[in-house]
Motif scaffolding. Structure first.
Motif, PDB file in Angstrom:
ATOM      1  N   ARG A 132      -0.123  17.044  -2.367  1.00  0.00           N
ATOM      2  CA  ARG A 132      -1.502  16.710  -2.756  1.00  0.00           C
ATOM      3  C   ARG A 132      -1.588  15.264  -3.250  1.00  0.00           C
ATOM      4  N   GLN A 133      -0.603  14.871  -4.039  1.00  0.00           N
ATOM      5  CA  GLN A 133      -0.607  13.518  -4.601  1.00  0.00           C
ATOM      6  C   GLN A 133      -0.490  12.461  -3.503  1.00  0.00           C
ATOM      7  N   LEU A 134       0.399  12.696  -2.552  1.00  0.00           N
ATOM      8  CA  LEU A 134       0.569  11.701  -1.493  1.00  0.00           C
ATOM      9  C   LEU A 134      -0.652  11.645  -0.578  1.00  0.00           C
ATOM     10  N   LYS A 135      -1.252  12.776  -0.316  1.00  0.00           N
ATOM     11  CA  LYS A 135      -2.485  12.766   0.485  1.00  0.00           C
ATOM     12  C   LYS A 135      -3.577  11.962  -0.209  1.00  0.00           C
ATOM     13  N   ARG A 136      -3.661  12.094  -1.527  1.00  0.00           N
ATOM     14  CA  ARG A 136      -4.653  11.318  -2.271  1.00  0.00           C
ATOM     15  C   ARG A 136      -4.337   9.820  -2.197  1.00  0.00           C
ATOM     16  N   ILE A 137      -3.075   9.465  -2.298  1.00  0.00           N
ATOM     17  CA  ILE A 137      -2.677   8.061  -2.173  1.00  0.00           C
ATOM     18  C   ILE A 137      -3.109   7.493  -0.830  1.00  0.00           C
ATOM     19  N   LEU A 138      -2.880   8.234   0.227  1.00  0.00           N
ATOM     20  CA  LEU A 138      -3.255   7.756   1.565  1.00  0.00           C
ATOM     21  C   LEU A 138      -4.767   7.581   1.675  1.00  0.00           C
ATOM     22  N   GLU A 139      -5.520   8.478   1.064  1.00  0.00           N
ATOM     23  CA  GLU A 139      -6.987   8.338   1.060  1.00  0.00           C
ATOM     24  C   GLU A 139      -7.415   7.065   0.325  1.00  0.00           C
ATOM     25  N   ILE A 140      -6.762   6.783  -0.800  1.00  0.00           N
ATOM     26  CA  ILE A 140      -7.134   5.619  -1.612  1.00  0.00           C
ATOM     27  C   ILE A 140      -6.847   4.323  -0.863  1.00  0.00           C
ATOM     28  N   VAL A 141      -5.646   4.192  -0.343  1.00  0.00           N
ATOM     29  CA  VAL A 141      -5.274   2.910   0.284  1.00  0.00           C
ATOM     30  C   VAL A 141      -6.007   2.694   1.600  1.00  0.00           C
ATOM     31  N   GLU A 142      -6.416   3.781   2.258  1.00  0.00           N
ATOM     32  CA  GLU A 142      -7.147   3.638   3.516  1.00  0.00           C
ATOM     33  C   GLU A 142      -8.472   2.915   3.300  1.00  0.00           C
ATOM     34  N   LYS A 143      -9.052   3.072   2.121  1.00  0.00           N
ATOM     35  CA  LYS A 143     -10.346   2.468   1.833  1.00  0.00           C
ATOM     36  C   LYS A 143     -10.241   1.026   1.332  1.00  0.00           C
ATOM     37  N   MET A 144      -9.046   0.528   1.141  1.00  0.00           N
ATOM     38  CA  MET A 144      -8.886  -0.786   0.520  1.00  0.00           C
ATOM     39  C   MET A 144      -9.016  -1.940   1.512  1.00  0.00           C
ATOM     40  N   ASN A 145      -8.805  -1.686   2.789  1.00  0.00           N
ATOM     41  CA  ASN A 145      -8.995  -2.695   3.836  1.00  0.00           C
ATOM     42  C   ASN A 145      -8.182  -3.962   3.609  1.00  0.00           C
ATOM     43  N   LEU A 146      -7.017  -3.810   3.024  1.00  0.00           N
ATOM     44  CA  LEU A 146      -6.076  -4.914   2.840  1.00  0.00           C
ATOM     45  C   LEU A 146      -4.671  -4.416   3.148  1.00  0.00           C
ATOM     46  N   PRO A 147      -3.758  -5.332   3.476  1.00  0.00           N
ATOM     47  CA  PRO A 147      -2.356  -4.917   3.589  1.00  0.00           C
ATOM     48  C   PRO A 147      -1.872  -4.324   2.267  1.00  0.00           C
ATOM     49  N   VAL A 148      -0.995  -3.319   2.351  1.00  0.00           N
ATOM     50  CA  VAL A 148      -0.543  -2.608   1.152  1.00  0.00           C
ATOM     51  C   VAL A 148       0.982  -2.528   1.139  1.00  0.00           C
ATOM     52  N   ILE A 149       1.547  -2.834  -0.005  1.00  0.00           N
ATOM     53  CA  ILE A 149       2.954  -2.513  -0.280  1.00  0.00           C
ATOM     54  C   ILE A 149       2.961  -1.463  -1.375  1.00  0.00           C
ATOM     55  N   LEU A 150       3.537  -0.316  -1.074  1.00  0.00           N
ATOM     56  CA  LEU A 150       3.587   0.827  -1.988  1.00  0.00           C
ATOM     57  C   LEU A 150       5.045   1.116  -2.312  1.00  0.00           C
ATOM     58  N   ALA A 151       5.372   1.180  -3.589  1.00  0.00           N
ATOM     59  CA  ALA A 151       6.758   1.413  -3.995  1.00  0.00           C
ATOM     60  C   ALA A 151       6.790   2.431  -5.122  1.00  0.00           C
ATOM     61  N   GLY A 152       7.888   3.170  -5.172  1.00  0.00           N
ATOM     62  CA  GLY A 152       7.985   4.119  -6.270  1.00  0.00           C
ATOM     63  C   GLY A 152       9.049   5.177  -6.082  1.00  0.00           C
ATOM     64  N   ASP A 153       9.008   6.130  -7.003  1.00  0.00           N
ATOM     65  CA  ASP A 153       9.881   7.297  -7.003  1.00  0.00           C
ATOM     66  C   ASP A 153       9.083   8.447  -6.388  1.00  0.00           C
ATOM     67  N   PHE A 154       9.442   8.818  -5.162  1.00  0.00           N
ATOM     68  CA  PHE A 154       8.690   9.842  -4.434  1.00  0.00           C
ATOM     69  C   PHE A 154       9.295  11.238  -4.616  1.00  0.00           C
ATOM     70  N   ASN A 155      10.412  11.324  -5.304  1.00  0.00           N
ATOM     71  CA  ASN A 155      11.048  12.614  -5.629  1.00  0.00           C
ATOM     72  C   ASN A 155      11.248  13.502  -4.408  1.00  0.00           C
ATOM     73  N   ASP A 156      11.494  12.887  -3.273  1.00  0.00           N
ATOM     74  CA  ASP A 156      11.807  13.637  -2.058  1.00  0.00           C
ATOM     75  C   ASP A 156      12.583  12.736  -1.113  1.00  0.00           C
ATOM     76  N   VAL A 157      13.229  13.337  -0.130  1.00  0.00           N
ATOM     77  CA  VAL A 157      14.178  12.611   0.719  1.00  0.00           C
ATOM     78  C   VAL A 157      13.631  12.435   2.132  1.00  0.00           C
ATOM     79  N   PRO A 158      14.164  11.480   2.891  1.00  0.00           N
ATOM     80  CA  PRO A 158      13.760  11.346   4.293  1.00  0.00           C
ATOM     81  C   PRO A 158      13.939  12.651   5.056  1.00  0.00           C
ATOM     82  N   GLY A 159      12.968  12.969   5.893  1.00  0.00           N
ATOM     83  CA  GLY A 159      12.981  14.227   6.628  1.00  0.00           C
ATOM     84  C   GLY A 159      12.215  15.336   5.943  1.00  0.00           C
ATOM     85  N   SER A 160      11.829  15.133   4.683  1.00  0.00           N
ATOM     86  CA  SER A 160      11.023  16.129   3.961  1.00  0.00           C
ATOM     87  C   SER A 160       9.568  16.001   4.381  1.00  0.00           C
TER      88      SER A 160
END
Length: 277
Positions: free
Chosen positions: A180-208
């Motif tokens: 739910r949190q990541l879906k909300r993040i994608l909704e937020i940045v989609e509306k910003m109309n600028l290039p985005v660099i997003l960094a953080g602790d995602f508490n999950d691994v590649p392939g998840s």
């Protein structure tokens, strides 16, 4: 009239002028190419409220500062940052780190904690404009911590504007809140109309499911991403730097996990990102 025949000296002079003119044009073209690229040094670091795991009752801001300073970072995403808590003492840790590095900062509270506040932060060599805290949702049935994303608009050298963001997703195993949190993040940045660099602790691994959702909209700065936790003998990658650009003008020049094992329970992640103008 017959055409005038150049003597060898005149011919050599004209060839020299032609060579210099061509060389100058080539140099100008090379300089234009060089000047059309901006390199951005980015760090993502879960700092564990500046508490070295080997020193349970210690707070060591300087250890975090050294990591960032050694990489000469332009942009830093911090997670697990305390502000005025009993466990960490007076002061906002993001402000203290930024002051020692001569950087701008924005602290983003996720929750009230231990007599103070706890959350994420962004640090930048360049002024941070329109900084904002974005609350992220939890699953209605979840008994877990509140999470947020911190964002700020950064004007880079040369005039390019980007959004820089720091986040920390839910920590629980098989967490529906994390999606739910990541879906909300994608909704937020989609509306910003600028290039985005997003960094953080995602508490999950590649392939998840979490990281697959992230990479449906962003590109990670790493392939076969090296692990970031546990800090000693790390075995899982859960800390990432990702980016998206409307014209696909971001690319990764370098990515590494910094071999720092004292300052936090996570290893910091570094990426050198190129932005074509």
């Amino acid at each position: 009239m017959f055409p005038r025949i150049l003597n060898p000296q005149n011919m050599l002079f004209l060839l020299s002028i032609l060579f210099l003119s061509t060389s100058s044009a080539a140099r100008n073209k090379l300089n234009d190419t060089i000047n059309s690229v901006v390199e951005i040094k980015v760090i993502s670091y879960n700092i564990h409220h500046a508490n070295p795991p080997s020193q349970p009752d210690s707070i060591d801001i300087d250890a975090i500062v050294r990591v960032i300073k050694d990489q000469d970072a332009d942009l830093v995403a911090l997670q697990e940052v305390d502000s005025g808590t009993e466990r960490s003492g007076e002061g906002n840790q993001a402000a203290m780190i930024a002051e020692k590095l001569n950087m701008y900062f924005y602290f983003s509270k996720a929750l009230n904690f231990n007599g103070g506040e706890y959350g994420n932060a962004i640090l930048s060599k360049y002024p941070i404009e329109e900084a904002e805290t974005h609350p992220l949702p939890n699953d209605p049935e979840a008994d877990t911590e509140d999470r947020v994303m911190a964002t700020g608009k950064i004007r880079l050298p040369g005039g390019n504007k980007i959004i820089f963001a720091s986040t920390h997703l839910d920590y629980k195993a098989n967490s529906p809140s994390r999606i739910r949190q990541l879906k909300r993040i994608l909704e937020i940045v989609e509306k910003m109309n600028l290039p985005v660099i997003l960094a953080g602790d995602f508490n999950d691994v590649p392939g998840s499911e979490t990281i697959d959702l992230l990479t449906s909209a962003f590109r990670l700065s790493c392939n076969n991403c090296p692990p970031t936790i546990p800090v000693i003998a790390p075995s899982r990658a859960i800390d990432f730097i990702a980016y998206k650009h409307p014209q696909q003008k971001f690319s990764t020049k370098a990515h590494k996990v910094i071999e720092e094992t004292y300052a936090s329970d996570h290893r910091p992640v570094f990426a050198l990102i190129e932005l074509l103008k």
